[in-house]
Design an enzyme around this catalytic site. Structure first.
Site, PDB file in Angstrom:
ATOM      1  N   GLU A  52       0.843  -1.190   0.000  1.00  0.00           N
ATOM      2  CA  GLU A  52       0.000   0.000   0.000  1.00  0.00           C
ATOM      3  C   GLU A  52       0.887   1.252   0.000  1.00  0.00           C
ATOM      4  OE1 GLU A  52      -3.885   1.641   2.459  1.00  0.00           O
ATOM      5  OE2 GLU A  52      -2.273   0.682   3.580  1.00  0.00           O
ATOM      6  N   LYS A  72     -10.152   0.665  -2.105  1.00  0.00           N
ATOM      7  CA  LYS A  72     -10.195   0.271  -0.693  1.00  0.00           C
ATOM      8  C   LYS A  72     -11.530   0.672  -0.059  1.00  0.00           C
ATOM      9  CE  LYS A  72      -7.485   0.904   3.576  1.00  0.00           C
ATOM     10  NZ  LYS A  72      -6.302   1.603   4.141  1.00  0.00           N
ATOM     11  N   CYS A  75      -5.001  -3.341   3.568  1.00  0.00           N
ATOM     12  CA  CYS A  75      -4.700  -2.869   4.914  1.00  0.00           C
ATOM     13  C   CYS A  75      -5.857  -3.027   5.911  1.00  0.00           C
ATOM     14  CB  CYS A  75      -4.200  -1.429   4.847  1.00  0.00           C
ATOM     15  SG  CYS A  75      -3.227  -0.915   6.294  1.00  0.00           S
TER      16      CYS A  75
END
Length: 271
Positions: free
Chosen positions: A47, A120, A160
């Site tokens: 990321e 995301k 994440c």
């Protein structure tokens, strides 16, 4: 499951990205080449690999339109040069919300063609003492659960903070591989990173490949690192605690099938 004959070699790149995009290009180029030399057919970047800015808003200034821009050209070129599937960690794409970006994962095939795109969904916030983060200030929420087909089978895309939401992975269906590009903080990573990654592998009975930021960045932020590959039984096959480097290993489709036959938890689901 759509799977090629095993084994299929994969690799995760760990970086300590800086505020300088060209500097990060150089690091990524070197490490992806190293992974390809080791035989990796699919490579995952972390990321925020193109930039870890001095402030959160720095990524807004380099945001690209989908399908155009130097970061996307760079990733497409790397995939084609090394004849690999490249999962591009995340890069900032222009959002419809002013002052914000989409934190996007783009996937490229061996010919440099874009194969998939995931924004995301879950945005991180954390407050403890002097440590404070709120991604929603500069990032727009993604909406769509996303997978793509690779020679190793179906690959689930996540980023994440998504790791803390197991329902996302159930919504992906039957995957051979789940990928996790991340920039976990040192505090939360030390407490939860490994156990959450292993849980996702165990409950979905698939491989999990995690590519992390791992070290002290010029902006003062410290990330946890510990990029790793985990098998469907939850065993860590390789891990890199800190610093730049490559984590690699194989997807063994026969072993995954055996795990699922021995403990048919996926078939036992009632919800």
């Amino acid at each position: 499951m759509n799977q090629a004959t095993s084994p299929f070699k994969i690799a995760a790149i760990q970086m300590v990205s800086t505020p300088q995009v060209e500097e990060n290009f150089s690091t990524a180029r070197k490490l992806v080449a190293e992974a390809a030399q080791q035989g990796a057919q699919l490579v995952l970047l972390p990321e925020y690999w193109p930039i870890m800015g001095w402030q959160d808003s720095d990524k807004v200034t380099i945001a690209e339109s989908l399908g155009a821009g130097p970061i996307q050209r760079f990733m497409a070129g790397l995939a084609k040069e090394h004849n690999i599937h490249l999962i591009g960690g995340t890069l900032p794409l222009i959002s419809q919300e002013s002052g914000k970006v989409l934190n996007a994962t783009l996937v490229y095939g061996p010919g440099g063609e874009q194969l998939s795109h995931y924004d995301k969904i879950h945005l991180f916030s954390f407050n403890k003492g002097e440590e404070s983060y709120d991604e929603a200030r500069t990032i727009s929420y993604g909406k769509d659960v996303t997978t793509f087909n690779a020679p190793c089978g179906k690959v689930g895309l996540s980023v994440c903070y998504d790791l803390r939401f197991p329902e996302l992975y159930r919504a992906m269906g039957d995957c051979s591989l789940i990928v996790m590009p991340a920039a976990f903080t040192y505090t939360t990573g030390k407490a939860h990173w490994e156990i959450l990654l292993r849980a996702r592998a165990i409950e979905n009975q698939c491989y999990v490949l995690a590519a992390a930021q791992g070290g002290k960045h010029p902006n003062g932020r410290r990330t946890w690192g510990h990029s790793m590959l985990i098998d469907p039984w939850g065993e860590i096959k390789m891990v890199l605690p800190e610093g730049e480097g490559v984590v690699s290993g194989e997807i063994d489709a026969d072993y995954m099938r055996q795990v699922r036959e021995n403990l048919p938890a996926l078939r036992h689901r009632k919800l």
